[in-house]
Design a protein around this motif. Structure first.
Motif, PDB file in Angstrom:
ATOM      1  N   GLU A   1       1.163  -1.113   0.023  1.00 18.69           N
ATOM      2  CA  GLU A   1       0.072  -0.023  -0.091  1.00 18.69           C
ATOM      3  C   GLU A   1       0.683   1.316   0.151  1.00 18.69           C
ATOM      4  O   GLU A   1       0.641   2.210  -0.830  1.00 18.69           O
ATOM      5  CB  GLU A   1      -0.947  -0.187   1.254  1.00 18.69           C
ATOM      6  CG  GLU A   1      -1.657   1.070   1.398  1.00 18.69           C
ATOM      7  CD  GLU A   1      -2.685   1.524   0.246  1.00 18.69           C
ATOM      8  OE1 GLU A   1      -3.206   2.819   0.144  1.00 18.69           O
ATOM      9  OE2 GLU A   1      -2.920   0.634  -0.709  1.00 18.69           O
ATOM     10  N   LEU A   2       2.271   1.046   0.616  1.00 21.37           N
ATOM     11  CA  LEU A   2       2.845   2.123   0.699  1.00 21.37           C
ATOM     12  C   LEU A   2       3.636   2.524  -0.572  1.00 21.37           C
ATOM     13  O   LEU A   2       3.426   3.766  -0.988  1.00 21.37           O
ATOM     14  CB  LEU A   2       3.851   2.193   1.860  1.00 21.37           C
ATOM     15  CG  LEU A   2       3.480   2.269   3.333  1.00 21.37           C
ATOM     16  CD1 LEU A   2       4.435   1.851   4.312  1.00 21.37           C
ATOM     17  CD2 LEU A   2       2.546   3.501   3.496  1.00 21.37           C
ATOM     18  N   LEU A   3       3.981   1.420  -1.188  1.00 22.94           N
ATOM     19  CA  LEU A   3       4.504   1.507  -2.540  1.00 22.94           C
ATOM     20  C   LEU A   3       3.597   2.077  -3.441  1.00 22.94           C
ATOM     21  O   LEU A   3       3.936   3.117  -4.433  1.00 22.94           O
ATOM     22  CB  LEU A   3       5.036   0.032  -2.982  1.00 22.94           C
ATOM     23  CG  LEU A   3       6.158  -0.603  -1.986  1.00 22.94           C
ATOM     24  CD1 LEU A   3       6.389  -2.036  -2.642  1.00 22.94           C
ATOM     25  CD2 LEU A   3       7.349   0.212  -1.930  1.00 22.94           C
ATOM     26  N   ARG A   4       2.291   1.736  -3.423  1.00 23.61           N
ATOM     27  CA  ARG A   4       1.544   2.266  -4.274  1.00 23.61           C
ATOM     28  C   ARG A   4       1.021   3.720  -3.943  1.00 23.61           C
ATOM     29  O   ARG A   4       0.942   4.515  -4.984  1.00 23.61           O
ATOM     30  CB  ARG A   4      -0.218   1.491  -3.957  1.00 23.61           C
ATOM     31  CG  ARG A   4      -1.161   1.993  -5.125  1.00 23.61           C
ATOM     32  CD  ARG A   4      -2.429   1.366  -4.549  1.00 23.61           C
ATOM     33  NE  ARG A   4      -2.933   1.837  -3.472  1.00 23.61           N
ATOM     34  CZ  ARG A   4      -3.296   3.358  -3.312  1.00 23.61           C
ATOM     35  NH1 ARG A   4      -3.222   4.082  -4.430  1.00 23.61           N
ATOM     36  NH2 ARG A   4      -3.706   3.649  -2.019  1.00 23.61           N
ATOM     37  N   ARG A   5       0.989   4.130  -2.754  1.00 26.91           N
ATOM     38  CA  ARG A   5       0.887   5.722  -2.478  1.00 26.91           C
ATOM     39  C   ARG A   5       2.006   6.412  -2.996  1.00 26.91           C
ATOM     40  O   ARG A   5       1.638   7.665  -3.276  1.00 26.91           O
ATOM     41  CB  ARG A   5       0.452   5.672  -1.199  1.00 26.91           C
ATOM     42  CG  ARG A   5      -0.805   5.332  -0.812  1.00 26.91           C
ATOM     43  CD  ARG A   5      -1.326   5.301   0.830  1.00 26.91           C
ATOM     44  NE  ARG A   5      -1.524   6.712   0.835  1.00 26.91           N
ATOM     45  CZ  ARG A   5      -2.187   7.259   1.978  1.00 26.91           C
ATOM     46  NH1 ARG A   5      -2.436   6.521   2.992  1.00 26.91           N
ATOM     47  NH2 ARG A   5      -2.752   8.339   2.043  1.00 26.91           N
ATOM     48  N   LEU A   6       3.188   6.095  -3.059  1.00 27.68           N
ATOM     49  CA  LEU A   6       4.081   6.640  -3.729  1.00 27.68           C
ATOM     50  C   LEU A   6       4.588   6.624  -5.074  1.00 27.68           C
ATOM     51  O   LEU A   6       5.490   6.810  -5.452  1.00 27.68           O
ATOM     52  CB  LEU A   6       5.562   6.393  -2.804  1.00 27.68           C
ATOM     53  CG  LEU A   6       5.385   6.803  -1.134  1.00 27.68           C
ATOM     54  CD1 LEU A   6       6.519   6.232  -0.288  1.00 27.68           C
ATOM     55  CD2 LEU A   6       5.387   8.449  -0.991  1.00 27.68           C
TER      56      LEU A   6
END
Length: 122
Positions: free
Chosen positions: A104-109
């Motif tokens: 999810e963090l990879l997606r948001r960034l």
């Protein structure tokens, strides 16, 4: 990896960093889109240090005068090449990252997907 996940997750937690008082800016955007980042921050209300002055230009020198760091132009050239993104990681390290980083963090960034470098290179 867990520390990175926890720190970056906190950037998106309104209880830690209020959305009305903080923004998340990727370092790649400062490198490749400095003027656009500064303009966007100004649009969100960032106050100029000295009203009416010319906005700063990105520093072309090595960070803090460190000789082991790249200059701005060297960094632009190096990080624009997708193959350099994982160049100095071993297969074992890349496997650990693949299993441990929060998707999810990879997606948001915008670090996910087949070509994450494309999200920051102009």
């Amino acid at each position: 990896i867990c520390l990175w996940n926890d720190v970056v997750r906190s950037y998106f937690d309104d209880a830690v960093y209020s959305e009305s008082q903080a923004v998340v800016v990727r370092s790649e955007d400062f490198l490749f889109r400095f003027r656009e980042v500064m303009d966007e921050l100004a649009a969100w209300g960032l106050v100029e240090r000295e009203p009416g002055t010319t906005p700063p230009e990105p520093c072309a020198d090595r960070a803090k005068g460190h000789f082991e760091c790249r200059t701005r132009n060297q960094a632009l050239e190096f990080y624009a090449r997708a193959e350099n993104r994982t160049l100095e990681f071993s297969a074992e390290q890349l496997a650990q990252l693949s299993k441990g980083l929060d998707p999810e963090l990879l997606r948001r960034l915008a670090y996910d997907g087949a070509h994450p470098v494309a999200s920051w290179v102009v």
